[in-house]
Motif scaffolding. Structure first.
Motif, PDB file in Angstrom:
ATOM      1  N   ALA A 185       0.836  -1.198   0.000  1.00  0.00           N
ATOM      2  CA  ALA A 185       0.000   0.000   0.000  1.00  0.00           C
ATOM      3  C   ALA A 185       0.871   1.249   0.000  1.00  0.00           C
ATOM      4  N   ASP A 186       1.919   1.248   0.812  1.00  0.00           N
ATOM      5  CA  ASP A 186       2.821   2.404   0.859  1.00  0.00           C
ATOM      6  C   ASP A 186       3.497   2.638  -0.493  1.00  0.00           C
ATOM      7  N   GLU A 187       3.862   1.544  -1.167  1.00  0.00           N
ATOM      8  CA  GLU A 187       4.464   1.671  -2.502  1.00  0.00           C
ATOM      9  C   GLU A 187       3.461   2.251  -3.499  1.00  0.00           C
ATOM     10  N   ALA A 188       2.227   1.788  -3.436  1.00  0.00           N
ATOM     11  CA  ALA A 188       1.189   2.307  -4.341  1.00  0.00           C
ATOM     12  C   ALA A 188       0.917   3.771  -4.065  1.00  0.00           C
ATOM     13  N   ILE A 189       0.900   4.147  -2.800  1.00  0.00           N
ATOM     14  CA  ILE A 189       0.674   5.550  -2.424  1.00  0.00           C
ATOM     15  C   ILE A 189       1.817   6.417  -2.946  1.00  0.00           C
ATOM     16  N   ALA A 190       3.050   5.944  -2.782  1.00  0.00           N
ATOM     17  CA  ALA A 190       4.212   6.701  -3.261  1.00  0.00           C
ATOM     18  C   ALA A 190       4.194   6.821  -4.784  1.00  0.00           C
ATOM     19  N   ALA A 191       3.845   5.735  -5.467  1.00  0.00           N
ATOM     20  CA  ALA A 191       3.775   5.780  -6.938  1.00  0.00           C
ATOM     21  C   ALA A 191       2.688   6.749  -7.393  1.00  0.00           C
TER      22      ALA A 191
ATOM     23  N   GLY B 109       1.748  12.444 -12.500  1.00  0.00           N
ATOM     24  CA  GLY B 109       1.348  13.811 -12.796  1.00  0.00           C
ATOM     25  C   GLY B 109      -0.077  14.086 -12.356  1.00  0.00           C
ATOM     26  N   GLU B 110      -0.375  15.329 -12.115  1.00  0.00           N
ATOM     27  CA  GLU B 110      -1.708  15.713 -11.666  1.00  0.00           C
ATOM     28  C   GLU B 110      -2.774  15.395 -12.696  1.00  0.00           C
ATOM     29  N   GLU B 111      -2.421  15.401 -13.974  1.00  0.00           N
ATOM     30  CA  GLU B 111      -3.403  15.098 -15.005  1.00  0.00           C
ATOM     31  C   GLU B 111      -3.922  13.677 -14.868  1.00  0.00           C
ATOM     32  N   GLU B 112      -3.033  12.747 -14.508  1.00  0.00           N
ATOM     33  CA  GLU B 112      -3.450  11.358 -14.353  1.00  0.00           C
ATOM     34  C   GLU B 112      -4.309  11.177 -13.112  1.00  0.00           C
TER      35      GLU B 112
ATOM     36  N   PRO C  75     -12.542   6.663 -16.990  1.00  0.00           N
ATOM     37  CA  PRO C  75     -12.945   5.964 -15.760  1.00  0.00           C
ATOM     38  C   PRO C  75     -11.732   5.652 -14.891  1.00  0.00           C
ATOM     39  N   ILE C  76     -11.934   5.733 -13.592  1.00  0.00           N
ATOM     40  CA  ILE C  76     -10.895   5.277 -12.682  1.00  0.00           C
ATOM     41  C   ILE C  76     -11.508   4.188 -11.824  1.00  0.00           C
ATOM     42  N   GLY C  77     -10.677   3.287 -11.407  1.00  0.00           N
ATOM     43  CA  GLY C  77     -11.162   2.148 -10.639  1.00  0.00           C
ATOM     44  C   GLY C  77     -11.205   2.425  -9.151  1.00  0.00           C
ATOM     45  N   PRO C  78     -11.669   1.452  -8.397  1.00  0.00           N
ATOM     46  CA  PRO C  78     -11.779   1.606  -6.948  1.00  0.00           C
ATOM     47  C   PRO C  78     -10.432   1.888  -6.269  1.00  0.00           C
ATOM     48  N   LEU C  79      -9.376   1.256  -6.755  1.00  0.00           N
ATOM     49  CA  LEU C  79      -8.062   1.491  -6.163  1.00  0.00           C
ATOM     50  C   LEU C  79      -7.640   2.942  -6.375  1.00  0.00           C
ATOM     51  N   GLN C  80      -7.834   3.448  -7.591  1.00  0.00           N
ATOM     52  CA  GLN C  80      -7.452   4.823  -7.884  1.00  0.00           C
ATOM     53  C   GLN C  80      -8.289   5.819  -7.068  1.00  0.00           C
ATOM     54  N   GLU C  81      -9.548   5.489  -6.844  1.00  0.00           N
ATOM     55  CA  GLU C  81     -10.386   6.355  -6.013  1.00  0.00           C
ATOM     56  C   GLU C  81      -9.845   6.417  -4.591  1.00  0.00           C
ATOM     57  N   LEU C  82      -9.442   5.269  -4.051  1.00  0.00           N
ATOM     58  CA  LEU C  82      -8.867   5.245  -2.711  1.00  0.00           C
ATOM     59  C   LEU C  82      -7.551   6.025  -2.660  1.00  0.00           C
ATOM     60  N   LEU C  83      -6.717   5.845  -3.689  1.00  0.00           N
ATOM     61  CA  LEU C  83      -5.450   6.567  -3.734  1.00  0.00           C
ATOM     62  C   LEU C  83      -5.677   8.074  -3.826  1.00  0.00           C
ATOM     63  N   ALA C  84      -6.653   8.487  -4.614  1.00  0.00           N
ATOM     64  CA  ALA C  84      -6.959   9.916  -4.738  1.00  0.00           C
ATOM     65  C   ALA C  84      -7.494  10.468  -3.422  1.00  0.00           C
TER      66      ALA C  84
ATOM     67  N   HIS D 210      -6.845   9.281  -0.458  1.00  0.00           N
ATOM     68  CA  HIS D 210      -5.709   9.296   0.466  1.00  0.00           C
ATOM     69  C   HIS D 210      -4.842  10.527   0.212  1.00  0.00           C
ATOM     70  N   ARG D 211      -4.574  10.801  -1.052  1.00  0.00           N
ATOM     71  CA  ARG D 211      -3.754  11.970  -1.416  1.00  0.00           C
ATOM     72  C   ARG D 211      -4.418  13.263  -0.945  1.00  0.00           C
ATOM     73  N   ASP D 212      -5.728  13.359  -1.107  1.00  0.00           N
ATOM     74  CA  ASP D 212      -6.474  14.529  -0.651  1.00  0.00           C
ATOM     75  C   ASP D 212      -6.362  14.673   0.867  1.00  0.00           C
ATOM     76  N   MET D 213      -6.467  13.572   1.585  1.00  0.00           N
ATOM     77  CA  MET D 213      -6.373  13.619   3.042  1.00  0.00           C
ATOM     78  C   MET D 213      -4.977  14.056   3.473  1.00  0.00           C
ATOM     79  N   ILE D 214      -3.951  13.548   2.805  1.00  0.00           N
ATOM     80  CA  ILE D 214      -2.575  13.956   3.119  1.00  0.00           C
ATOM     81  C   ILE D 214      -2.414  15.461   2.913  1.00  0.00           C
ATOM     82  N   GLU D 215      -2.976  15.983   1.838  1.00  0.00           N
ATOM     83  CA  GLU D 215      -2.887  17.420   1.566  1.00  0.00           C
ATOM     84  C   GLU D 215      -3.618  18.233   2.625  1.00  0.00           C
ATOM     85  N   ARG D 216      -4.777  17.754   3.059  1.00  0.00           N
ATOM     86  CA  ARG D 216      -5.531  18.454   4.104  1.00  0.00           C
ATOM     87  C   ARG D 216      -4.765  18.450   5.431  1.00  0.00           C
ATOM     88  N   ILE D 217      -4.132  17.327   5.750  1.00  0.00           N
ATOM     89  CA  ILE D 217      -3.330  17.238   6.967  1.00  0.00           C
ATOM     90  C   ILE D 217      -2.160  18.215   6.895  1.00  0.00           C
TER      91      ILE D 217
END
Length: 93
Positions: free
Chosen positions: A44-50, A55-58, A66-75, A77-84
């Motif tokens: 999970a940490d590797e996927a988060i880092a990748a 790029g922001e466009e991706e 379409p994005i899948g469930p994994l990409q939704e979770l990663l997005a 997570h990224r939003d939560m990290i930015e808010r923190i």
């Protein structure tokens, strides 16, 4: 009424998302773990880092693809990290 730090629920949510990402990766690999191992969390940490390196466009959920469930979770997570990070920056100001 006891004091509650607004950062605490955000940190808890970030950790929940990390676990959800690990569980999703395991499911996509064909396993359904009852308990997440260190290897699952490392994946999970590797996927988060990748995801963070892409790029922001991706990562843009408003893009016409379409994005899948994994990409939704990663997005999420990224939003939560930015808010923190924003909350921590405001505290340092």
């Amino acid at each position: 009424m006891p004091y509650t730090d607004p950062l605490e629920p955000m940190l808890q949510r970030e950790e929940e998302l990390r676990h959800q990402i690990a569980r999703r990766l395991a499911e996509e690999a064909g396993a359904i773990p009852l308990v997440l191992s260190v290897d699952h969390l490392a994946a999970a940490d590797e996927a988060i880092a990748a995801w963070a390196k892409q790029g922001e466009e991706e990562q843009d959920q408003r893009a016409f693809r379409p994005i899948g469930p994994l990409q939704e979770l990663l997005a999420e997570h990224r939003d939560m990290i930015e808010r923190i990070a924003e909350l921590q920056d405001r505290r340092l100001s």
